[in-house]
Scaffold this motif. Structure first.
Motif, short mmCIF file in Angstrom:
data_model
loop_
_atom_site.label_atom_id
_atom_site.label_comp_id
_atom_site.label_asym_id
_atom_site.label_seq_id
_atom_site.Cartn_x
_atom_site.Cartn_y
_atom_site.Cartn_z
N HIS A 198 0.83 -1.21 0.00
CA HIS A 198 0.00 0.00 0.00
C HIS A 198 0.86 1.25 0.00
O HIS A 198 2.07 1.21 0.27
N VAL A 199 0.22 2.37 -0.29
CA VAL A 199 0.89 3.67 -0.26
C VAL A 199 1.23 4.05 1.17
O VAL A 199 0.65 3.51 2.12
N ASP A 200 2.16 4.97 1.34
CA ASP A 200 2.51 5.47 2.68
C ASP A 200 1.53 6.53 3.14
O ASP A 200 1.22 6.63 4.33
N ASN A 201 1.08 7.35 2.20
CA ASN A 201 0.12 8.42 2.49
C ASN A 201 -0.97 8.39 1.42
O ASN A 201 -0.69 8.12 0.24
N THR A 202 -2.19 8.72 1.82
CA THR A 202 -3.32 8.57 0.89
C THR A 202 -3.19 9.45 -0.34
O THR A 202 -3.73 9.12 -1.40
N GLY A 203 -2.48 10.57 -0.23
CA GLY A 203 -2.32 11.46 -1.37
C GLY A 203 -1.68 10.78 -2.57
O GLY A 203 -1.88 11.20 -3.72
N GLU A 204 -0.89 9.73 -2.32
CA GLU A 204 -0.24 9.00 -3.41
C GLU A 204 -1.26 8.30 -4.31
O GLU A 204 -0.95 7.97 -5.46
N ILE A 205 -2.46 8.04 -3.81
CA ILE A 205 -3.49 7.39 -4.62
C ILE A 205 -3.91 8.31 -5.76
O ILE A 205 -4.26 7.86 -6.84
N GLY A 206 -3.90 9.61 -5.49
CA GLY A 206 -4.20 10.61 -6.53
C GLY A 206 -5.68 10.85 -6.72
O GLY A 206 -6.19 11.93 -6.42
N LEU A 207 -6.39 9.85 -7.21
CA LEU A 207 -7.79 10.01 -7.57
C LEU A 207 -8.42 8.64 -7.70
O LEU A 207 -7.78 7.69 -8.13
N LEU A 208 -9.68 8.51 -7.29
CA LEU A 208 -10.45 7.29 -7.53
C LEU A 208 -11.68 7.65 -8.35
O LEU A 208 -12.37 8.62 -8.06
N LYS A 209 -11.92 6.86 -9.39
CA LYS A 209 -13.10 7.07 -10.24
C LYS A 209 -13.85 5.75 -10.37
O LYS A 209 -13.29 4.73 -10.79
N ILE A 210 -15.14 5.75 -9.98
CA ILE A 210 -15.99 4.58 -10.15
C ILE A 210 -16.56 4.62 -11.57
O ILE A 210 -17.22 5.58 -11.96
N LEU A 211 -16.28 3.57 -12.34
CA LEU A 211 -16.67 3.54 -13.75
C LEU A 211 -18.04 2.90 -13.96
O LEU A 211 -18.76 3.27 -14.89
N SER A 212 -18.39 1.92 -13.13
CA SER A 212 -19.66 1.25 -13.32
C SER A 212 -20.11 0.58 -12.03
O SER A 212 -19.30 0.32 -11.13
N ARG A 213 -21.39 0.31 -11.97
CA ARG A 213 -22.00 -0.44 -10.86
C ARG A 213 -23.16 -1.23 -11.44
O ARG A 213 -24.08 -0.67 -12.01
#
Length: 386
Positions: A198-213
């Motif tokens: 996992h990343v050390d800090n959440t900022g490293e994730i950058g962005l989350l985009k949900i494409l479908s459900r």
């Protein structure tokens, strides 16, 4: 924590030295074990790392009964100290996806009590299965909360908890666990048993985009992307939207309305074309009034148009009427009508003789024929007289 698993000590470590313990050849590949490794073995829905060891490529990494086995494309000498290099872009991509998934799953578990019961990191997207129904209208708010957590850039905590500690912690897990368990915590959002990097800090994730459900079994399946994948996906969407803008002469945020208007215009046009076609078909039917066993080839008629034309001709002819459209290279679509003959036997013979694909009711058949116009005419002419 196993001191040999360097990926747990520092998920950002990309280079290390290790002593080769064993190297065994198997089916042209070499199975290598080391006294320590930064290569993450496949597990927990996360694919294995790739990279190099002593100059040879690491093709796969698996853990078998506590031993980490590196599958390489070349041999390494036992007892020799070698340098290992992790393919960082791949590792960091998986860290972004896995960490983003944790925050999303944690929020869903807290809000609905649902569990993540399926997790797969594909080459382009990540899929997650939940064992309960999450309303589509809740998705934007969930996505916003995940990104809010990402942009807070708080530290991510990982540690190995004893069985006694586990009994006192509200960690998320699909089943009860015992012994020493690795926990990953996104404070305020998720505490979960997990073996991934996992990343050390959440900022490293950058962005989350949900494409479908979509509905899946008794719950839902979500498709998402994080970080670099999200950027690439949105860039591709923007490029597609740019082409739509040019096609419809619309601004980027107006393409939906432009496409809807184009669809409405198309439906109106289809209605008008259908009405004009019917007038033409009436004229054709009138021209062939009283014809017997009519075979008619028409240019550029749709399957529905063939059916309508066959219906009109069937009302004004005797025997059968056969209407076809196509060409010798791609074959022909057909529709046939008869008030006097059961056409199903004709369809079977045509399927056998001309390798056609067709069938239907006694009075009406339709399908396709991968044959030339000459062959079709010869076949129909050879039928017994009615």
């Amino acid at each position: 924590m196993d001191p040999r698993a360097l990926y747990y000590q520092d998920s950002h470590q990309t280079a290390f030295e290790a002593r080769v313990l064993t190297c065994t050849e198997e089916k042209g590949r070499y199975l290598v074990t080391l006294d320590n490794t930064a290569f993450y073995p496949e597990g927990g829905g996360q694919p294995a790392d790739r990279g190099t060891l002593g100059g040879v490529n690491v093709l796969d990494v698996q853990e078998q009964e506590g031993t980490i086995i590196h599958t390489c494309d070349g041999p390494l000498q036992p007892e020799k100290v070698v340098e290992g290099h992790i393919q960082w872009e791949r590792r960091f991509d998986f860290m972004q996806q896995h960490s983003g998934e944790h925050i999303l799953s944690g929020l869903i578990h807290a809000a609905y009590g649902f569990h993540n019961v399926g997790f797969h990191m594909g080459a382009d997207t990540v899929t997650i299965d939940f064992d309960g129904m999450i309303p589509q209208e809740d998705i934007p708010a969930l996505e916003a909360k995940v990104n809010e957590a990402i942009w807070k850039n708080f530290p991510v905590k990982t540690w190995f908890a004893t069985e006694e500690e586990l009994s006192r912690l509200p960690y998320r897990s699909k089943k009860p666990l015992s012994g020493v368990v690795r926990l990953v915590e996104f404070p305020g959002y998720d505490l979960c048993a997990c073996c991934g990097t996992h990343v050390d800090n959440t900022g490293e994730i950058g962005l989350l985009k949900i494409l479908s459900r979509v509905k899946f079994h008794q719950g839902v399946r979500m498709e998402m992307v994080c970080g670099g994948r999200a950027l690439r996906y949105l860039s591709q969407v923007l490029e597609q939207n740019r082409m739509v803008c040019q096609t419809f002469s619309a601004k980027p945020l107006e393409t939906g309305a432009a496409a809807k208007k184009a669809q409405e215009d198309m439906e109106t046009l289809k209605y008008r074309v259908g009405a004009l076609e019917n007038q033409i078909f009436d004229t054709i039917a009138e021209a062939h009034q009283g014809a017997h066993n009519l075979v008619l080839f028409e240019d550029s008629v749709s399957p529905d148009g063939l059916r309508r034309l066959a219906d009109k001709l069937g009302a004004s002819t005797t025997g059968f009427c056969f209407v076809l459209s196509g060409n010798d290279e791609e074959g022909y679509r057909f529709a046939a009508n008869s008030k006097e003959q059961d056409l199903r036997s004709l369809a079977k013979e045509m399927n056998r003789t001309l390798h056609a694909r067709g069938g239907g009711k006694p009075e009406f058949i339709q399908g396709s024929i991968p044959a030339t116009k000459e062959s079709i005419e010869a076949f129909l002419a050879s039928l017994p007289a009615m």
